[in-house]
Each structure stands twice: as C-alpha cells, then as structure tokens.
Motif scaffolding. Structure first.
Motif, short mmCIF file in Angstrom:
data_model
loop_
_atom_site.label_atom_id
_atom_site.label_comp_id
_atom_site.label_asym_id
_atom_site.label_seq_id
_atom_site.Cartn_x
_atom_site.Cartn_y
_atom_site.Cartn_z
N LYS A 125 -27.23 -3.33 14.57
CA LYS A 125 -26.15 -1.99 15.02
C LYS A 125 -25.15 -1.86 16.30
CE LYS A 125 -25.47 2.85 13.12
NZ LYS A 125 -26.60 3.04 12.13
N ILE A 126 -23.39 -1.61 16.14
CA ILE A 126 -23.38 -1.78 17.34
C ILE A 126 -23.58 0.09 17.89
CG2 ILE A 126 -21.24 -1.68 18.86
CD1 ILE A 126 -20.48 -4.34 17.02
N LYS A 127 -23.83 0.24 17.85
CA LYS A 127 -23.75 2.31 18.72
C LYS A 127 -22.76 2.94 19.02
CE LYS A 127 -29.03 2.26 19.27
NZ LYS A 127 -30.15 1.57 20.06
N THR A 128 -21.96 2.01 19.54
CA THR A 128 -21.08 3.04 19.78
C THR A 128 -19.78 2.53 18.99
OG1 THR A 128 -19.71 0.94 21.53
CG2 THR A 128 -21.33 2.02 22.72
N LYS A 129 -19.95 1.78 17.87
CA LYS A 129 -18.49 1.69 17.12
C LYS A 129 -19.48 2.31 15.51
CE LYS A 129 -15.95 -1.72 19.65
NZ LYS A 129 -15.76 -3.29 19.18
N ASN A 130 -20.76 1.59 15.34
CA ASN A 130 -20.40 2.46 14.63
C ASN A 130 -20.92 1.25 13.20
OD1 ASN A 130 -22.94 3.94 12.76
ND2 ASN A 130 -21.37 5.43 11.43
N VAL A 131 -20.62 0.05 13.61
CA VAL A 131 -20.83 -0.97 12.96
C VAL A 131 -21.73 -1.75 12.55
CG1 VAL A 131 -19.93 -3.36 12.79
CG2 VAL A 131 -18.50 -1.21 13.93
N ILE A 132 -22.39 -2.39 11.56
CA ILE A 132 -23.82 -3.27 11.33
C ILE A 132 -22.62 -4.57 10.80
CG2 ILE A 132 -25.74 -3.99 9.99
CD1 ILE A 132 -25.30 -0.66 9.13
N VAL A 133 -23.72 -5.07 11.92
CA VAL A 133 -23.76 -7.00 11.39
C VAL A 133 -24.01 -8.19 11.47
CG1 VAL A 133 -22.55 -8.79 12.80
CG2 VAL A 133 -21.79 -6.84 14.18
N ARG A 134 -24.38 -8.43 9.93
CA ARG A 134 -25.22 -9.33 8.91
C ARG A 134 -24.33 -10.84 9.77
NH1 ARG A 134 -24.73 -4.31 6.50
NH2 ARG A 134 -26.15 -3.57 5.26
N GLU A 135 -25.72 -11.47 10.07
CA GLU A 135 -25.66 -13.19 9.70
C GLU A 135 -26.77 -13.29 8.77
OE1 GLU A 135 -24.64 -16.43 12.81
OE2 GLU A 135 -25.41 -14.27 13.93
N PHE A 136 -25.52 -14.23 8.00
CA PHE A 136 -26.88 -15.07 6.84
C PHE A 136 -25.98 -16.94 6.75
CE2 PHE A 136 -25.48 -10.61 4.62
CZ PHE A 136 -26.98 -10.43 4.15
N TYR A 137 -28.04 -17.31 6.38
CA TYR A 137 -28.28 -18.39 6.44
C TYR A 137 -27.23 -18.74 4.85
CZ TYR A 137 -28.91 -23.25 5.76
OH TYR A 137 -29.36 -25.02 5.31
N THR A 138 -26.40 -19.78 4.66
CA THR A 138 -26.20 -20.16 3.26
C THR A 138 -25.35 -21.32 2.72
OG1 THR A 138 -24.73 -18.76 1.74
CG2 THR A 138 -23.77 -19.52 3.10
N THR A 179 -19.67 -4.70 9.09
CA THR A 179 -19.60 -3.57 8.35
C THR A 179 -19.48 -2.42 8.74
OG1 THR A 179 -21.98 -3.50 7.58
CG2 THR A 179 -20.25 -4.79 6.25
N VAL A 180 -18.75 -1.10 8.08
CA VAL A 180 -18.48 0.45 8.36
C VAL A 180 -19.93 1.18 6.92
CG1 VAL A 180 -17.66 2.34 9.01
CG2 VAL A 180 -17.27 0.68 10.11
N ARG A 181 -20.58 1.82 7.55
CA ARG A 181 -20.78 2.90 5.77
C ARG A 181 -19.55 3.37 5.23
NH1 ARG A 181 -26.31 5.86 6.74
NH2 ARG A 181 -26.50 3.52 7.55
N GLY A 182 -19.91 3.36 4.36
CA GLY A 182 -18.55 3.96 3.44
C GLY A 182 -17.63 3.17 2.80
N ARG A 183 -17.11 3.36 1.74
CA ARG A 183 -16.39 2.59 1.15
C ARG A 183 -14.88 3.56 1.40
NH1 ARG A 183 -15.27 -1.75 -0.63
NH2 ARG A 183 -14.49 -1.80 -2.15
N LYS A 184 -13.75 2.45 1.13
CA LYS A 184 -12.63 3.01 1.79
C LYS A 184 -12.43 3.48 0.39
CE LYS A 184 -11.04 1.37 6.59
NZ LYS A 184 -11.28 0.16 6.71
N ILE A 185 -10.88 4.07 -0.19
CA ILE A 185 -10.63 4.70 -1.10
C ILE A 185 -9.25 3.88 -1.38
CG2 ILE A 185 -9.66 5.80 -2.84
CD1 ILE A 185 -10.88 8.45 -1.69
N ILE A 186 -9.18 2.95 -2.04
CA ILE A 186 -7.65 2.09 -2.33
C ILE A 186 -7.10 3.22 -3.36
CG2 ILE A 186 -6.93 0.45 -3.03
CD1 ILE A 186 -10.12 -1.18 -3.03
N LYS A 187 -5.83 3.07 -2.60
CA LYS A 187 -4.55 3.78 -3.18
C LYS A 187 -3.73 2.53 -4.44
CE LYS A 187 -3.82 7.17 0.34
NZ LYS A 187 -3.04 7.37 1.20
#
Length: 196
Positions: A125-138, A179-187
């Motif tokens: 979690k990047i605390k200053t920006k409230n961003v969560i960075v997830r990394e997956f092996y796939t 990612t950032v918490r919450g969905r943006k509403i698509i107009k």
C-alpha cells in the motif's frame, strides 16, 4: 516424470517460495505484526531451556553421548528455523487468500484455469496516495487480463489506475495492478426516443 506433473511441482515450489516472501513483506508493511517475533523469541528461549533440561535427564551411554548431544543441538537449531518459515508462510497465506480467491472467480473457466491459478507475489500500500499495488505470478496471457480488466475491478471493488503492467525484471510471468479503493461510475449516454 510427465510434463504436467513437472509443471505442477514447479508451480507448487514457486507458490511456497512466494508465500514466504509475501509473509516477510507483510511484516515490513505492517509493523504491528512484529509482535509475533517477540512471542516467537520467548518460545525459543523456553524451547532451549526445556531442551537442555531434557538432555540432562537422559542417561546416555558414554560412547553415544557425542552423537546424542550433536543431534539434540541440531534439533534445537533446526526446529526454530522450520517455525520461522511456517510463520512467514502462514502470514503470506492469510494475505493472499482473498485476492487469489477473487482472481479465481474472474478467471474461473476451463480455458484460464487449465493453466495455473495466479499466485499473489506482492501486495503493498502506497500510503501517501492510498494506492494498493498487487503483483501476481501467472501463466494466463496478458490479453486475457486486459479482457477481464473490468471484471477484476468489479470483483475487488476497486478502480484500476493506468494500464495493467506485464513482466518483471527477471520474470515475464508477472502481472502488476495498481488500484484505488472504490469503483468509478462510468457515465453512459442516455437513450431515448424522439417519437414519444
């Protein structure tokens, strides 16, 4: 050994290694978890005292005494190392459980899971920006991740920032999501009929 068995064994080794690594990362991200190490150290002290008392209570023949002492010392050193790896893996499992479950729901059809379920490598979690960075092996191709972008955002209830990044410094089987918490509403355009 069959190719599928080899791939499964390789996948299991990678999963175990990434779980330990993810667990260690969580201790840096959440310092409060480090209280576990205090309890672990207290347990090790009691283990060492109990081991010495147990060694003193055995009546061992003089010619077997060096073997007995060296094996008990090996056990006193080896057991805490196993416990350390177990704690890291346990914390990694708890951290990865929900995210990997969500990804399994997104890539739940036979076409995707015939390869292997993505493994969470890192979650910061990047605390200053409230961003969560997830990394997956796939082993799922990048195109499928791009196709499922909105489904991933929906299942996590997040908004994906920027592009889904592919590849890593040394491994091309990594996917990174910001990612950032919450969905943006698509107009959407309002549909209406002029006839009414």
């Amino acid at each position: 050994m069959k190719n599928s068995q080899y791939n499964q064994n390789r996948y299991n080794r990678k999963k175990q290694w990434y779980r330990i690594r993810l667990g260690a990362e969580q201790f840096f991200n959440y310092p409060v978890l480090n209280l576990i190490w205090l309890l672990f150290a207290i347990g090790i002290v009691f283990w060492a005292i109990g081991g010495k008392k147990m060694m003193a209570s055995f009546d061992v023949q003089p010619f077997l005494e060096p073997i007995f002492i060296s094996s008990m010392m090996f056990l006193l050193i080896f057991f805490p190392i196993i416990c350390l790896a177990g704690i890291l893996q346990f914390v990694g499992d708890i951290t990865a459980r929900k995210d990997e479950g969500n990804i399994c729901l997104v890539f739940g059809n036979r076409r995707d899971t015939e390869q292997q379920v993505p493994i969470l490598i890192s979650k910061k979690k990047i605390k200053t920006k409230n961003v969560i960075v997830r990394e997956f092996y796939t082993t799922i191709p990048m195109e499928r991740w791009q196709e499922k972008r909105e489904d991933i955002a929906d299942i996590f209830n997040v908004s994906i920032i920027g592009e889904i990044e592919y590849g890593g410094k040394y491994d091309g089987n990594k996917i990174r999501l910001r990612t950032v918490r919450g969905r943006k509403i698509i107009k959407k355009d309002v549909l209406y009929d002029d006839m009414f």
